[in-house]
Design a protein around this motif. Structure first.
Motif, short mmCIF file in Angstrom:
data_model
loop_
_atom_site.label_atom_id
_atom_site.label_comp_id
_atom_site.label_asym_id
_atom_site.label_seq_id
_atom_site.Cartn_x
_atom_site.Cartn_y
_atom_site.Cartn_z
N SER A 73 0.81 -1.22 0.00
CA SER A 73 0.00 0.00 0.00
C SER A 73 0.84 1.27 0.00
O SER A 73 0.35 2.34 -0.32
N LEU A 76 0.81 3.42 -3.11
CA LEU A 76 -0.43 4.06 -3.53
C LEU A 76 -0.22 5.41 -4.23
O LEU A 76 -0.85 5.65 -5.27
N LEU A 79 0.98 4.69 -7.78
CA LEU A 79 -0.06 3.99 -8.54
C LEU A 79 -1.16 4.96 -8.96
O LEU A 79 -1.67 4.90 -10.09
N LEU A 80 -1.54 5.86 -8.06
CA LEU A 80 -2.60 6.82 -8.38
C LEU A 80 -2.15 7.83 -9.43
O LEU A 80 -2.93 8.24 -10.29
N VAL A 98 -5.81 -0.23 -6.31
CA VAL A 98 -5.78 1.02 -5.54
C VAL A 98 -6.97 1.12 -4.59
O VAL A 98 -6.83 1.64 -3.47
#
Length: 265
Positions: A73, A76, A79-80, A98
């Protein structure tokens, strides 16, 4: 250079090659997924940015999967940022990743996305507002009301869906969506209608009925779709569906007929 770094560079090169060897990509991907080499994270991020900048949706898919598996995580934000770019693919696996990470650690996810909601990048604003619907808090509505006035149609459209995540917990969200049916953007009106259709609040029906006269065929079609989602037939709704069943647009007519049949079944 470490063995894993060399394998990652080889994978990135294959992903960037229009004549790539998919069997080799699969083998390298599997090796890197198994390795979970934390030392690779900066290099993974660099290659991911390069794939996104090149418009390489497949490269983004593969590299995001390895980054998520390696960093968990904590990946994140990267990834976003990758997710925020429309490269023409469906992003189903990245969407699942996500949203799962955000639900696992709501506080961390919100600490990332809340500053983006009011930031200068419309792609990040849109992504942040979308993910906020998966980790909602009651106090978000003031922020969402402001976002509903964003100059970017896509941002406002996503905001309608996120406001919809609050309709089961507060009447204010329903009132806000009803007001936003007057938005100048047709796709925004469609998104507001969609959220109200899922909310199924009878008091919103008069506002939904009024959009049966909308200039946009997509909006009129979504009026028909919405009315079919309400649990009981309403005489005024049936009259609207009868009118839409004679609409000049085929898509509107089809949805009006389908919704009327559903309500009267």
């Amino acid at each position: 250079m470490s063995h894993s770094a060399a394998r990652l560079d080889a994978l990135a090169a294959e992903l960037a090659d229009p004549d790539c060897d998919f069997d080799r990509i699969e083998a390298l991907e599997s090796e890197l997924l198994t390795a979970r080499d934390m030392a690779l994270i900066p290099r993974l991020q660099e290659h991911l940015v390069g794939a996104v900048d090149a418009g390489n949706g497949y490269g983004r898919h593969v590299l995001c999967g390895i980054l998520a598996e390696t960093a968990g995580s904590r990946a994140l934000p990267e990834l976003l940022r990758a997710f925020a770019h429309d490269l023409g693919d469906d992003q189903d696996s990245l969407t699942a990743t996500v949203t799962e990470f955000a639900r696992q650690d709501r506080a961390y996810a919100r600490s990332i996305i809340l500053p983006w909601v009011t930031g200068p990048d419309p792609g990040l604003r849109r992504t942040a507002l979308w993910l906020l619907g998966y980790v909602p808090e009651p106090d978000d509505l003031d922020l969402l009301a402001d976002a509903a006035q964003d100059p970017d149609d896509h941002v406002r459209s996503v905001t309608m869906g996120t406001i919809g995540s609050h309709t089961k917990t507060t009447a204010r969200a329903v009132d806000l969506l009803t007001t936003l049916l007057a938005d100048p953007g047709p796709q925004v009106r469609v998104s507001a209608l969609s959220s109200l259709g899922f909310a199924q609040q009878p008091r919103t029906l008069p506002a939904i009925h009024r959009l049966a006269e909308d200039d946009s065929a997509d909006v009129r079609a979504w009026v028909a779709i919405d009315l079919g989602r309400f649990p009981a037939p309403d005489p005024a709704s049936l009259a609207v569906l009868d009118r839409l069943a004679g609409d000049a647009d085929t898509y509107v007519r089809e949805n009006a007929v389908a919704s009327r049949e559903k309500l009267t079944a």
